[in-house]
Design a protein around this motif. Sequence first.
Motif: not given
Length: 587
Positions: A16, A30, A33-34, A477, A535-536, A538-540
């Motif tokens: 990621s 996204k 990036r995720a 995300g 934060k990760d 949320d992105l996932i």
Amino acid sequence: MLPRSIPRLSKVWIPSGGFAVPGVEDAHSKLVRAGFLRQSHAGIFHMLPLGKRVQDKVERLVAKHMEESLAASRVSLSSISSEALWERSGRLPNIAPELFRFLDRKGSAYLLSPTHEEEITNLVAQTVRSYKDLPLRLYQITRKFRDELRPRHGLLRGREFTMKDLYTFDTDLTSALDTYEKVRAAYSRIFNDMKLPVLAAKASSGDMGGDLSHEYHLPSPFGEDSVITCGSCDYTINEEIATTKVAHEICQADHVGVWRAITKDRSTLVNVWYPTRTIRTDTGQVREYTNSDINIYAIKPLVPDLDAAVSDATEFWAAATEGPDATAKRLVNLFDSRLPPSFSDSLKGSASLPVWPDTVKSGASTLHVQCHGSSTNGGKPLNFLRIRKGDNCPQCSSGTLNVQKAMELGHTFHLGTRYSQPLGAKISLPPPSSSEAKPSTGDSGTSKTVSMQMGCHGIGISRVIGAVAEHLADDKGLNWPVAIAPYTCIVVFAEDNYDDAVEVYKRILHASGGQDERLDIILDDRQKSLPWKLKDADLIGAPVIVVLGREWRIARRVEVQCRRLNINKVIDVNNLPSVIAELHLRL
């Protein structure tokens, strides 16, 4: 160390990092990036572990409804088909530019299948002979290939994609239409399980064949299709075949525009005359129109070979009308019904109206000029302008129309005998009983051979992933429905809370008793800080995030976050299983 049986993100490959966040980030960016996918070539993508989990869940959900709702059997057809088979169906010339084609070492022509109507029909034709073997429902979930001219929007318009195809075979039209409605009902359940507000819109069958089809659209400003709906009735239809009840509008003769088109073989030039400014007599509303409002779908029935890829054909007219290689043979004038009745007459011999662009006047005199009236042969007014919000519904007396951009997720087609007839998929029906036989025919004891009635029904698995990501993503995300999320709940904790996280995991699992088949929990045990993990997560796009933070150390309480429902609350750990179960039902 955590027990091996506990799902842990440290054991999942999630590449990621290494991507800067652009100013405006779409959902496809996204996904990259995720760590859900990576592009290998233009329009072709590798699914990484997170993306594969989402894809597997979409496939399992769709397969469940195919088998439980429709009693369909799963097959897996080869991705390679022969050009000879597509020539037999008559579809090869129309679709050839979109095919990946190749020759084997013997010179035989093959292709990578973008769809499997020919192959499945040929298979059934070789194995099914009697009405007793029908109805038959066969489905597959497989990779498809289409040589898109301009791959775009990530998974939404790729050159390799995964689809579910259901093929249905029935003895007669009545049973085939009954099957069609059962498939539509199954599709509604599939999208309801994903909690998606999908619109089922009447649609054109296009090159697929048949005369009955529906598309299943997810409303989105990023969609490539436009769906027309009525606020007062169930009128829901793709813009390609939509109509409107044309209100009485006044158009003055000096408010007239022309849009120029040309056919694919460059033999016919087309002028579409339309009002640039109108006043509705019922509301007094003033409307203005430009060339961008032209509805190409309304023109194609009158000019079937229209080159829809050319937005302004003016520059092509000169080449088509001048020189020894001139191709143009006729000019067709089409008139919108809102123009003054005398306009078409005034056009003839008029020097003030731009019948010909300045660049082609020298070659215009040799062409045969035709004019098409402002209504069809059946007397229906011609409307060459795209439907706008507020137009009158053609189905009910009081409704007005709304126009929404949308992404197509699936399509159902009633094919009839479009493929079964040319490919020889026939069955023998029993001879009619003595009471049913007509005395005049004298063949009451003779069986009858008929072509099977077919349907094909697709759902774009890859498209669902890309469309859902686009539909639900926000600035933090991705956001996944529980039914297809890679993990439905991520437990996030600081490094010194390993054992406590395992206790919370077991508590949630034990409380469910294995009854919630959608519950899919994982612990984030990666060697990262707590803020980085949050934060990760949320992105996932985890639907539910459970945090063991400050409140856990103080009072053995956990923080529950659900971004989609705007929930962030601290609860006692004993209440955690029921809270997660409730959130899962809503997501």
